[in-house]
Design an enzyme around this catalytic site. Sequence first.
Site, PDB file in Angstrom:
ATOM      1  N   LYS A   1      49.090  51.639  37.625  1.00  0.00           N
ATOM      2  CA  LYS A   1      50.109  50.802  38.281  1.00  0.00           C
ATOM      3  C   LYS A   1      51.292  50.551  37.341  1.00  0.00           C
ATOM      4  CE  LYS A   1      47.481  47.154  39.036  1.00  0.00           C
ATOM      5  NZ  LYS A   1      46.197  47.537  38.442  1.00  0.00           N
TER       6      LYS A   1
ATOM      7  N   ARG B   1      46.775  39.991  44.023  1.00  0.00           N
ATOM      8  CA  ARG B   1      45.444  40.487  43.679  1.00  0.00           C
ATOM      9  C   ARG B   1      44.370  39.854  44.575  1.00  0.00           C
ATOM     10  NH1 ARG B   1      46.555  41.998  37.979  1.00  0.00           N
ATOM     11  NH2 ARG B   1      44.833  43.190  37.161  1.00  0.00           N
TER      12      ARG B   1
ATOM     13  N   ARG C   1      43.233  53.456  26.553  1.00  0.00           N
ATOM     14  CA  ARG C   1      44.512  52.751  26.725  1.00  0.00           C
ATOM     15  C   ARG C   1      44.898  51.990  25.451  1.00  0.00           C
ATOM     16  NH1 ARG C   1      46.112  49.362  32.026  1.00  0.00           N
ATOM     17  NH2 ARG C   1      44.542  47.834  31.409  1.00  0.00           N
TER      18      ARG C   1
ATOM     19  N   ARG D   1      43.894  46.372  24.168  1.00  0.00           N
ATOM     20  CA  ARG D   1      43.972  45.049  24.779  1.00  0.00           C
ATOM     21  C   ARG D   1      42.596  44.403  24.758  1.00  0.00           C
ATOM     22  NH1 ARG D   1      46.836  45.228  30.558  1.00  0.00           N
ATOM     23  NH2 ARG D   1      45.003  44.049  31.159  1.00  0.00           N
TER      24      ARG D   1
ATOM     25  N   ARG E   1      35.978  43.409  35.167  1.00  0.00           N
ATOM     26  CA  ARG E   1      37.269  43.510  35.852  1.00  0.00           C
ATOM     27  C   ARG E   1      37.162  44.409  37.081  1.00  0.00           C
ATOM     28  NH1 ARG E   1      41.383  45.371  31.590  1.00  0.00           N
ATOM     29  NH2 ARG E   1      42.960  44.871  33.133  1.00  0.00           N
TER      30      ARG E   1
HETATM   31  P1  AMP Z   1      46.805  43.209  34.218  1.00  0.00           P
HETATM   32  O1  AMP Z   1      47.675  43.308  33.038  1.00  0.00           O
HETATM   33  O2  AMP Z   1      47.557  43.328  35.509  1.00  0.00           O
HETATM   34  O3  AMP Z   1      45.601  44.119  34.154  1.00  0.00           O
HETATM   35  O4  AMP Z   1      46.217  41.710  34.226  1.00  0.00           O
HETATM   36  C1  AMP Z   1      45.428  41.232  33.156  1.00  0.00           C
HETATM   37  C2  AMP Z   1      44.704  39.973  33.573  1.00  0.00           C
HETATM   38  O5  AMP Z   1      45.648  38.960  33.935  1.00  0.00           O
HETATM   39  C3  AMP Z   1      43.807  40.119  34.785  1.00  0.00           C
HETATM   40  O6  AMP Z   1      42.526  40.632  34.458  1.00  0.00           O
HETATM   41  C4  AMP Z   1      43.737  38.661  35.267  1.00  0.00           C
HETATM   42  O7  AMP Z   1      42.889  37.892  34.442  1.00  0.00           O
HETATM   43  C5  AMP Z   1      45.161  38.179  35.024  1.00  0.00           C
HETATM   44  N1  AMP Z   1      46.025  38.432  36.199  1.00  0.00           N
HETATM   45  C6  AMP Z   1      47.080  39.291  36.274  1.00  0.00           C
HETATM   46  N2  AMP Z   1      47.631  39.269  37.497  1.00  0.00           N
HETATM   47  C7  AMP Z   1      46.898  38.380  38.229  1.00  0.00           C
HETATM   48  C8  AMP Z   1      46.957  37.925  39.572  1.00  0.00           C
HETATM   49  N3  AMP Z   1      47.877  38.388  40.437  1.00  0.00           N
HETATM   50  N4  AMP Z   1      46.043  37.010  39.967  1.00  0.00           N
HETATM   51  C9  AMP Z   1      45.131  36.512  39.118  1.00  0.00           C
HETATM   52  N5  AMP Z   1      45.009  36.921  37.847  1.00  0.00           N
HETATM   53  C10 AMP Z   1      45.889  37.838  37.387  1.00  0.00           C
END
Ligand code: AMP
Length: 210
Positions: free
Chosen positions: A13, A88, A123, A156, A167
């Site tokens: 994404k 999400r 990653r 990360r 996740r």
């Molecule tokens: P990402 O970088 O998009 O993989 O997001 C990393 C983490 O941030 C996720 O595993 C969630 O803990 C939190 N997070 C990011 N976007 C959301 C969202 N829209 N709703 C809830 N938690 C989020």
Amino acid sequence: MNLIFLGAPGAGKGTHSALVSKHLNIPTISTGDLLRAAIKEGSALGKEAEGYMKRGDLVPDQLVIDLMRERIAKSDCKDGFILDGFPRTVAQAQALEDLGIGIDAVVNIDVEDEQIVKRMSGRRVCNGCAATYHTIYKPSRTGEACENCGLTLVIREDDKPETVSARLQVYHEKTAPLIAYYEAKGNLQTVRGREELEETTKAVFEALSL
Ligand code: AMP
């Protein structure tokens, strides 16, 4: 043009929203990046979000909805934006609708779980500018350092194997229902995430008629 990228963590994404963002000259809004920035800053939001993120859990809806509402209201979003990692949950998608924000297309990047686990292990991210790389699929041209800012790339915290499976489970339970949600609205485009980055990119651009 207002776009959403859907998909499991590590599906691509971020990579593809960055490419489309550059092509259309509209910003990408990544809730993950906004939350990581809040943690780095030590803000109240960051402190609240940190525990959820470390566990691989979702941050409560209302926190991310407020964060997103504020970000979309900024002037750089007036000609459109790309959402990466939001919504999400169905509640977040409904909140977006309640704000009266129309979505032109939702791109769902479909990648099998097995492939996701493999991808996440490679990653790497830059702690400075949040650029993402992959040891096999998208290596940095400067080796272990970020091409943009020269900082050493890191894994990360939530890309560690034990968190990745949590996740993925959260993705299937809470985020995957959005596929049917947007399908019913008639603006979902599913693209199969392939081994070769360029092939996926071509499919994404085709799906958006770009
Ligand atoms: P990402 O970088 O998009 O993989 O997001 C990393 C983490 O941030 C996720 O595993 C969630 O803990 C939190 N997070 C990011 N976007 C959301 C969202 N829209 N709703 C809830 N938690 C989020």
